[in-house]
Design a protein around this motif. Structure first.
Motif, PDB file in Angstrom:
ATOM      1  N   HIS A 302      13.215   0.724   5.510  1.00 45.43           N
ATOM      2  CA  HIS A 302      13.499   0.989   6.492  1.00 45.43           C
ATOM      3  C   HIS A 302      13.343   2.567   5.726  1.00 45.43           C
ATOM      4  N   ASN A 303      13.417   2.914   4.854  1.00 46.34           N
ATOM      5  CA  ASN A 303      13.015   4.252   4.211  1.00 46.34           C
ATOM      6  C   ASN A 303      11.582   3.791   4.218  1.00 46.34           C
ATOM      7  N   LYS A 304      11.197   3.759   4.490  1.00 48.84           N
ATOM      8  CA  LYS A 304       9.177   3.690   4.659  1.00 48.84           C
ATOM      9  C   LYS A 304       8.172   3.829   2.688  1.00 48.84           C
ATOM     10  N   GLN A 305       9.318   2.921   2.386  1.00 45.54           N
ATOM     11  CA  GLN A 305       8.780   2.399   0.409  1.00 45.54           C
ATOM     12  C   GLN A 305       8.351   1.082   0.728  1.00 45.54           C
ATOM     13  N   THR A 306       7.210   0.973   1.252  1.00 47.94           N
ATOM     14  CA  THR A 306       6.740  -0.535   1.788  1.00 47.94           C
ATOM     15  C   THR A 306       6.401  -0.541   0.205  1.00 47.94           C
ATOM     16  N   SER A 307       5.752   0.093  -0.445  1.00 44.51           N
ATOM     17  CA  SER A 307       5.518  -0.770  -2.460  1.00 44.51           C
ATOM     18  C   SER A 307       5.859  -1.036  -2.876  1.00 44.51           C
ATOM     19  N   ARG A 308       7.841  -0.447  -2.855  1.00 44.17           N
ATOM     20  CA  ARG A 308       8.364  -0.723  -3.637  1.00 44.17           C
ATOM     21  C   ARG A 308       9.629  -2.216  -3.218  1.00 44.17           C
ATOM     22  N   ALA A 309       8.995  -2.448  -2.103  1.00 42.40           N
ATOM     23  CA  ALA A 309       9.646  -4.111  -1.271  1.00 42.40           C
ATOM     24  C   ALA A 309       8.896  -4.518  -1.867  1.00 42.40           C
ATOM     25  N   MET A 310       6.824  -4.391  -1.502  1.00 36.58           N
ATOM     26  CA  MET A 310       6.462  -5.535  -2.081  1.00 36.58           C
ATOM     27  C   MET A 310       6.935  -5.722  -2.726  1.00 36.58           C
ATOM     28  N   VAL A 311       6.857  -5.296  -4.194  1.00 38.89           N
ATOM     29  CA  VAL A 311       7.120  -5.395  -5.637  1.00 38.89           C
ATOM     30  C   VAL A 311       8.349  -6.384  -5.818  1.00 38.89           C
ATOM     31  N   LEU A 312       9.605  -5.645  -5.229  1.00 38.01           N
ATOM     32  CA  LEU A 312      10.502  -6.416  -4.675  1.00 38.01           C
ATOM     33  C   LEU A 312      10.621  -7.832  -4.946  1.00 38.01           C
TER      34      LEU A 312
END
Length: 352
Positions: A302-312
């Motif tokens: 939702h906060n446009k932090q796609t790369s961090r989402a993928m790591v998690l």
């Protein structure tokens, strides 16, 4: 007993059946039932009622019906406990028409219809958000001279809260005390949760102060409700302060408390702080669950932090959890917009 030549009787077998039913060992229960019958030890109403209750609590209502039919075939009349158990089974499945028929059958047969009978049906209607029918039963119960206990009041109060009728819940709370029924911690937690979920934070705080004044056992569940209420009201700083102050009260936040706080932070856009709480959970020996990971992953997306989402997502998969329906929808949406590195597709497939 057997080795000493002491023959087991119906009480012995009923006790054993009760024990194995509690463990969910249905085959063992059936074997014991067959064994006692083969020894000409016939099950009584208590034996059958235990089986019906255990089966219905496990959602095996059809099997419970079968046991009731077996009782009738053996000329053993089901009692109030049997009928209440069967009614509860239907209520758990949301089959209120069948539950109502059992209730009416009890009345027609002249069976003792007690407070538990009414409470069971009231609970079923409340869970299915048919609150007006629950209220009618509550009034009918009073007309028949039955005194509602704390469980009945709690059930109806929870029903009012679930459909947003907070004023009715508070009136019932007052009536309960006027009728001499003392509210317990569960009563307060139901009303507190209802007030918080319906954005009545000031009234919730007043109720909390009342709980403190009465020196009730305010546990981590109560604080979790209040923390969630503060998050819903957008008072994230106050929620954080209350959360961080739990240890000074001798309380340890559980996974639900952490999840509430993490969700509040993610809604407020404070994803980095939410991730810190995730790390803190592990450090404090409180293992995050699938809900924890999904919440933060959605927060990142939702906060446009796609790369961090993928790591998690990778961490979540390694921990044995998968994406829930809401997270899956967001991931599919990202894929449709080509906002995900194709190299990550195998990882994403594992998470779904």
């Amino acid at each position: 007993m057997m080795s000493k030549g002491i023959a087991p009787n119906v009480i012995t077998y009923t006790s054993l059946i009760h024990g194995v039913c509690k463990l969910g060992e249905w085959k063992e229960a059936t074997m014991l039932l067959n064994e006692m019958v083969s020894k000409n030890i016939f099950p009584n109403v208590f034996t059958f009622s235990i089986l019906v209750d255990a089966l219905c609590k496990e959602g095996m209502v059809v099997e419970g019906e079968g046991v009731v039919e077996m009782m009738i075939q053996r000329d053993i009349e089901p009692d109030t406990v049997t009928y209440n158990s069967l009614m509860d089974g239907y209520c758990l499945r949301g089959e209120m028409g069948k539950a109502q028929k059992v209730f009416e059958l009890m009345l027609s047969k002249g069976s003792v219809v007690n407070v538990v009978s009414y409470s069971t049906l009231i609970n079923g209607y409340c869970k299915n958000k048919k609150i007006d029918k629950a209220v009618m039963l509550f009034l009918d119960m009073s007309c028949k001279g039955l005194v509602a206990d704390t469980v009945t009041y709690n059930t109806l109060m929870d029903g009012f809260c679930k459909v947003g009728r907070i004023d009715d819940a508070q009136k019932l709370f007052s009536k309960m005390q006027a009728c001499g029924q003392l509210p317990d911690v569960q009563t307060y937690s139901i009303l507190l949760d209802g007030l918080c979920k319906n954005r009545q934070l000031s009234r919730a705080m007043q109720l909390f102060v009342e709980m403190e004044a009465k020196k009730l056992d305010i546990n981590v569940v109560i604080y979790s409700i209040l923390i969630e209420g503060l998050c819903i009201a957008g008072k994230i700083e106050s929620a954080r302060d209350l959360f961080c102050g739990l240890s000074s009260k001798g309380l340890r936040p559980d996974v639900r408390t952490y999840n509430i706080m993490i969700n509040g932070l993610c809604i407020a856009g404070l994803t980095s702080e939410a991730e810190k709480f995730l790390i803190q959970m592990d450090e404090k020996g409180c293992s995050p669950d699938g809900w924890t990971f999904n919440t933060i992953i959605r927060g990142f997306i939702h906060n446009k932090q796609t790369s961090r989402a993928m790591v998690l997502i990778q961490t979540m998969v390694e921990k044995g959890f998968s994406a829930d329906a809401s997270t899956t929808e967001l991931i599919v949406n990202l894929l449709s917009k080509d906002e995900v590195d194709p190299a990550l597709l195998p990882l994403i497939k594992k998470s779904l």
